[in-house]
Design a protein around this motif. Structure first.
Motif, PDB file in Angstrom:
ATOM      1  N   ASN A   1       0.813  -1.217   0.000  1.00 42.06           N
ATOM      2  CA  ASN A   1       0.000   0.000   0.000  1.00 42.06           C
ATOM      3  C   ASN A   1       0.847   1.268   0.000  1.00 42.06           C
ATOM      4  OD1 ASN A   1      -2.563  -1.329   0.092  1.00 42.06           O
ATOM      5  ND2 ASN A   1      -2.105  -1.841   2.230  1.00 42.06           N
ATOM      6  N   ASN A   2       2.162   1.117   0.044  1.00 37.52           N
ATOM      7  CA  ASN A   2       3.070   2.256   0.065  1.00 37.52           C
ATOM      8  C   ASN A   2       3.322   2.715  -1.376  1.00 37.52           C
ATOM      9  OD1 ASN A   2       5.352   3.957   0.105  1.00 37.52           O
ATOM     10  ND2 ASN A   2       6.183   2.937   1.924  1.00 37.52           N
ATOM     11  N   VAL A   3       2.581   3.741  -1.797  1.00 40.66           N
ATOM     12  CA  VAL A   3       2.640   4.229  -3.170  1.00 40.66           C
ATOM     13  C   VAL A   3       4.045   4.712  -3.525  1.00 40.66           C
ATOM     14  CG1 VAL A   3       1.727   5.958  -4.783  1.00 40.66           C
ATOM     15  CG2 VAL A   3       0.196   4.801  -3.190  1.00 40.66           C
ATOM     16  N   TYR A   4       4.711   5.403  -2.613  1.00 42.22           N
ATOM     17  CA  TYR A   4       6.061   5.906  -2.885  1.00 42.22           C
ATOM     18  C   TYR A   4       7.029   4.745  -3.134  1.00 42.22           C
ATOM     19  CZ  TYR A   4      10.435   8.450  -2.535  1.00 42.22           C
ATOM     20  OH  TYR A   4      11.680   8.977  -2.807  1.00 42.22           O
ATOM     21  N   LEU A   5       6.944   3.728  -2.323  1.00 44.42           N
ATOM     22  CA  LEU A   5       7.803   2.556  -2.471  1.00 44.42           C
ATOM     23  C   LEU A   5       7.528   1.839  -3.791  1.00 44.42           C
ATOM     24  CD1 LEU A   5       9.911   0.907  -0.802  1.00 44.42           C
ATOM     25  CD2 LEU A   5       8.000  -0.475  -0.025  1.00 44.42           C
ATOM     26  N   MET A   6       6.276   1.761  -4.162  1.00 40.20           N
ATOM     27  CA  MET A   6       5.873   1.048  -5.381  1.00 40.20           C
ATOM     28  C   MET A   6       6.291   1.790  -6.656  1.00 40.20           C
ATOM     29  SD  MET A   6       4.035  -1.744  -4.524  1.00 40.20           S
ATOM     30  CE  MET A   6       2.824  -2.023  -5.775  1.00 40.20           C
ATOM     31  N   HIS A   7       6.307   3.121  -6.601  1.00 38.70           N
ATOM     32  CA  HIS A   7       6.539   3.922  -7.808  1.00 38.70           C
ATOM     33  C   HIS A   7       7.671   4.929  -7.611  1.00 38.70           C
ATOM     34  CE1 HIS A   7       2.849   2.165  -9.299  1.00 38.70           C
ATOM     35  NE2 HIS A   7       2.247   2.537  -8.196  1.00 38.70           N
ATOM     36  N   LYS A   8       8.663   4.544  -6.842  1.00 38.78           N
ATOM     37  CA  LYS A   8       9.729   5.466  -6.457  1.00 38.78           C
ATOM     38  C   LYS A   8      10.462   6.062  -7.652  1.00 38.78           C
ATOM     39  CE  LYS A   8      13.434   5.904  -3.087  1.00 38.78           C
ATOM     40  NZ  LYS A   8      14.143   5.238  -2.002  1.00 38.78           N
ATOM     41  N   HIS A   9      10.623   5.306  -8.720  1.00 40.05           N
ATOM     42  CA  HIS A   9      11.353   5.819  -9.885  1.00 40.05           C
ATOM     43  C   HIS A   9      10.646   7.027 -10.502  1.00 40.05           C
ATOM     44  CE1 HIS A   9       8.378   3.417 -12.025  1.00 40.05           C
ATOM     45  NE2 HIS A   9       8.740   4.011 -13.149  1.00 40.05           N
ATOM     46  N   LYS A  10       9.345   7.140 -10.281  1.00 42.67           N
ATOM     47  CA  LYS A  10       8.587   8.274 -10.806  1.00 42.67           C
ATOM     48  C   LYS A  10       8.424   9.396  -9.781  1.00 42.67           C
ATOM     49  CE  LYS A  10       5.566   5.597 -13.856  1.00 42.67           C
ATOM     50  NZ  LYS A  10       4.163   5.233 -14.095  1.00 42.67           N
ATOM     51  N   LEU A  11       8.431   9.045  -8.512  1.00 43.31           N
ATOM     52  CA  LEU A  11       8.059   9.990  -7.460  1.00 43.31           C
ATOM     53  C   LEU A  11       9.227  10.601  -6.691  1.00 43.31           C
ATOM     54  CD1 LEU A  11       5.058   7.942  -6.001  1.00 43.31           C
ATOM     55  CD2 LEU A  11       4.978   9.798  -7.685  1.00 43.31           C
ATOM     56  N   ARG A  12      10.426  10.081  -6.866  1.00 46.72           N
ATOM     57  CA  ARG A  12      11.568  10.581  -6.079  1.00 46.72           C
ATOM     58  C   ARG A  12      11.959  11.992  -6.519  1.00 46.72           C
ATOM     59  NH1 ARG A  12      13.812   7.732 -10.284  1.00 46.72           N
ATOM     60  NH2 ARG A  12      15.840   8.423 -11.026  1.00 46.72           N
ATOM     61  N   ASP A  13      12.652  12.681  -5.637  1.00 51.23           N
ATOM     62  CA  ASP A  13      13.141  14.032  -5.915  1.00 51.23           C
ATOM     63  C   ASP A  13      14.389  13.923  -6.793  1.00 51.23           C
ATOM     64  OD1 ASP A  13      14.012  16.650  -5.965  1.00 51.23           O
ATOM     65  OD2 ASP A  13      14.381  16.794  -3.817  1.00 51.23           O
TER      66      ASP A  13
END
Length: 174
Positions: free
Chosen positions: A142-154
């Motif tokens: 359920n951790n969206v950041y963990l699942m899509h980190k390549h798109k969401l990281r700074d």
């Protein structure tokens, strides 16, 4: 097991077995790989993390390709994998099972790398205890950041570094 365990490898193992941040596992070991003379043993571990990242996101084709590459390269790097404190035979079997899992369109499942070196395991688990992490916990789907980190990281610093490099190339020689 070597007495000098690379700090990047420890960080990789901690992320791999606790928060399941496979993107971070990839980043950590890719940086180490570059500093360590591009040794292929690190690529095996990077590819496993990337495969699991893809599979968790539902990219079965990318996951299968990466896991197969990791399995193939493992055959050439068994001795080096053993030198990192992992059981190379169990790892090969584990990768084969996971390849089958992906081919059968089964969903993502957290795995543990077969650490045979108890000193290495204790080092990692001590770090986990100090940081309040749980070794072996399943991935938080359920951790969206963990699942899509390549798109969401700074990416601010990466973009700035590329811009500096581009500008340096444009400067005339003096």
């Amino acid at each position: 097991m070597k007495s000098c365990i690379p700090e990047a490898y420890i960080r990789y193992l901690v992320h791999f077995h606790t928060d399941r941040d496979y993107f971070e596992c990839h980043e950590i070991l890719e940086e180490h790989w570059k500093k360590d003379g591009y040794k292929k043993v690190w690529v095996v571990l990077i590819q496993i993390a990337v495969a699991l990242y893809h599979h968790r996101r539902g990219n079965n084709q990318g996951a299968l390709r990466m896991m197969q590459k990791a399995r193939s390269l493992l055959e050439k790097e068994e001795r080096a994998i053993h030198g990192l404190g992992l059981d190379e035979q169990l790892l090969a079997e584990q990768l084969e099972r996971y390849i089958e899992r992906i081919m059968q369109n089964k969903g993502y499942e957290s795995i543990e790398l077969p650490i045979r070196d108890e000193t290495l395991r204790k080092i990692c688990q001590t770090i986990c205890e100090k940081q309040g992490l749980t070794w072996g916990q399943a991935s938080d789907l359920n951790n969206v950041y963990l699942m899509h980190k390549h798109k969401l990281r700074d990416r601010t610093e990466v973009i700035a570094a590329r811009e500096r490099k581009r500008k340096n190339k444009e400067l005339p020689d003096r």
